[in-house]
Design a protein around this motif. Structure first.
Motif, PDB file in Angstrom:
ATOM      1  N   TYR A 197      30.879  35.425  49.398  1.00 50.46           N
ATOM      2  CA  TYR A 197      31.842  34.321  49.442  1.00 50.46           C
ATOM      3  C   TYR A 197      33.272  34.844  49.286  1.00 50.46           C
ATOM      4  O   TYR A 197      34.170  34.513  50.072  1.00 50.46           O
ATOM      5  CB  TYR A 197      31.534  33.306  48.345  1.00 50.46           C
ATOM      6  N   ALA A 198      33.476  35.678  48.272  1.00 50.60           N
ATOM      7  CA  ALA A 198      34.818  36.178  47.984  1.00 50.60           C
ATOM      8  C   ALA A 198      35.334  37.067  49.113  1.00 50.60           C
ATOM      9  O   ALA A 198      36.462  36.878  49.596  1.00 50.60           O
ATOM     10  CB  ALA A 198      34.809  36.949  46.670  1.00 50.60           C
ATOM     11  N   PHE A 199      34.532  38.034  49.524  1.00 49.20           N
ATOM     12  CA  PHE A 199      34.969  38.963  50.561  1.00 49.20           C
ATOM     13  C   PHE A 199      35.251  38.235  51.872  1.00 49.20           C
ATOM     14  O   PHE A 199      36.289  38.466  52.504  1.00 49.20           O
ATOM     15  CB  PHE A 199      33.893  40.030  50.780  1.00 49.20           C
ATOM     16  N   SER A 200      34.341  37.361  52.278  1.00 49.21           N
ATOM     17  CA  SER A 200      34.487  36.668  53.560  1.00 49.21           C
ATOM     18  C   SER A 200      35.724  35.786  53.573  1.00 49.21           C
ATOM     19  O   SER A 200      36.506  35.801  54.534  1.00 49.21           O
ATOM     20  CB  SER A 200      33.243  35.823  53.843  1.00 49.21           C
ATOM     21  N   THR A 201      35.920  35.016  52.516  1.00 45.82           N
ATOM     22  CA  THR A 201      37.044  34.085  52.463  1.00 45.82           C
ATOM     23  C   THR A 201      38.376  34.804  52.383  1.00 45.82           C
ATOM     24  O   THR A 201      39.313  34.506  53.141  1.00 45.82           O
ATOM     25  CB  THR A 201      36.891  33.136  51.261  1.00 45.82           C
ATOM     26  N   ILE A 202      38.472  35.760  51.451  1.00 43.76           N
ATOM     27  CA  ILE A 202      39.735  36.483  51.267  1.00 43.76           C
ATOM     28  C   ILE A 202      40.095  37.266  52.532  1.00 43.76           C
ATOM     29  O   ILE A 202      41.240  37.211  53.005  1.00 43.76           O
ATOM     30  CB  ILE A 202      39.642  37.439  50.061  1.00 43.76           C
ATOM     31  N   THR A 203      39.125  37.985  53.087  1.00 39.46           N
ATOM     32  CA  THR A 203      39.410  38.833  54.247  1.00 39.46           C
ATOM     33  C   THR A 203      39.801  38.011  55.464  1.00 39.46           C
ATOM     34  O   THR A 203      40.794  38.308  56.142  1.00 39.46           O
ATOM     35  CB  THR A 203      38.189  39.707  54.584  1.00 39.46           C
ATOM     36  N   PHE A 204      39.033  36.962  55.757  1.00 36.42           N
ATOM     37  CA  PHE A 204      39.324  36.171  56.950  1.00 36.42           C
ATOM     38  C   PHE A 204      40.695  35.513  56.862  1.00 36.42           C
ATOM     39  O   PHE A 204      41.508  35.622  57.793  1.00 36.42           O
ATOM     40  CB  PHE A 204      38.250  35.101  57.156  1.00 36.42           C
ATOM     41  N   LEU A 205      40.975  34.842  55.742  1.00 37.07           N
ATOM     42  CA  LEU A 205      42.256  34.144  55.608  1.00 37.07           C
ATOM     43  C   LEU A 205      43.426  35.114  55.546  1.00 37.07           C
ATOM     44  O   LEU A 205      44.480  34.878  56.158  1.00 37.07           O
ATOM     45  CB  LEU A 205      42.236  33.262  54.359  1.00 37.07           C
TER      46      LEU A 205
END
Length: 211
Positions: free
Chosen positions: A43-51
């Motif tokens: 959750y953290a990696f996907s959200t932070i990286t994409f945004l």
């Protein structure tokens, strides 16, 4: 599948950021010992990286490289704040276990280095597609690692006890995560090389038949 599509989708198999590029491996090794921890990291990696990468793509490319990298880091840090707050509500137990590796996700290689080297050389549409597949590459590795390490280290799946005759406590430790990731990297590269050899043989046979 044409060459352009292969490049865009290579983040999962061809150039997996964990198994092939050896990026963002510390959270996988240290914190990926349970499915819950893995889910929190995904959750953290996907959200932070994409945004962070998406917002950073609007930064003027004429700026000096050093200035741009600093801006990317500031954007990622800004995105990190609400993601961390939401994580405390969604994964309260995992956040304490992940510790310092959570904020380190805000300065992962995809944000700091791959933005300039790869993503920002593409069109916006191709960048988004390629970024999603790179993120999925990490997510899949994280999910498999968390599932298997929890199963064989603790005899549970998502904290539910399963019938396991033999447990390997070492898999719950950092050194166990390092060994497990090494085995995954070896298996991944063997499969990738085998597929590539098969494709080359087919191509050679086709060329001979054509001649």
């Amino acid at each position: 599948m044409n060459e352009r599509r292969k490049i865009l989708m290579s983040g999962i198999l061809g150039e997996n950021i964990v198994l092939s590029e050896l990026m963002v491996i510390s959270p996988v090794i240290v914190c990926g010992d349970t499915l819950k921890n893995a889910t929190a990291l995904i959750y953290a990696f996907s959200t932070i990286t994409f945004l962070a990468v998406l917002i950073s793509s609007f930064v003027p490319q004429k700026l000096p490289y050093t200035v741009k990298v600093i801006i990317y880091a500031l954007i990622a840090a800004t995105v990190y704040i609400p993601v961390k707050f939401a994580s405390k509500q969604l994964y309260p137990e995992s956040i304490s276990r992940i510790g310092i590796y959570f904020p380190l996700l805000a300065v992962n290689s995809l944000i700091v280095f791959q933005t300039e080297a790869k993503f920002f050389r593409m069109t916006k549409r191709d960048m988004i597609v390629s970024l999603i597949f790179c993120i999925l590459g990490f997510d899949i590795v994280m999910l498999i690692t968390g599932f298997l390490r929890e199963l064989f280290a603790y005899g549970t799946i998502n904290n539910h006890i399963v019938d396991m005759n033999t447990l390997t406590d070492g898999l719950s430790k950092t050194f166990g995560g390092f060994i497990f990731l090494g085995l995954m990297c070896g298996t991944y590269r063997f499969i990738r090389n085998t597929i590539q050899i098969g494709k080359n043989e087919v191509r050679s046979d086709t060329d001979v038949s054509y001649k």
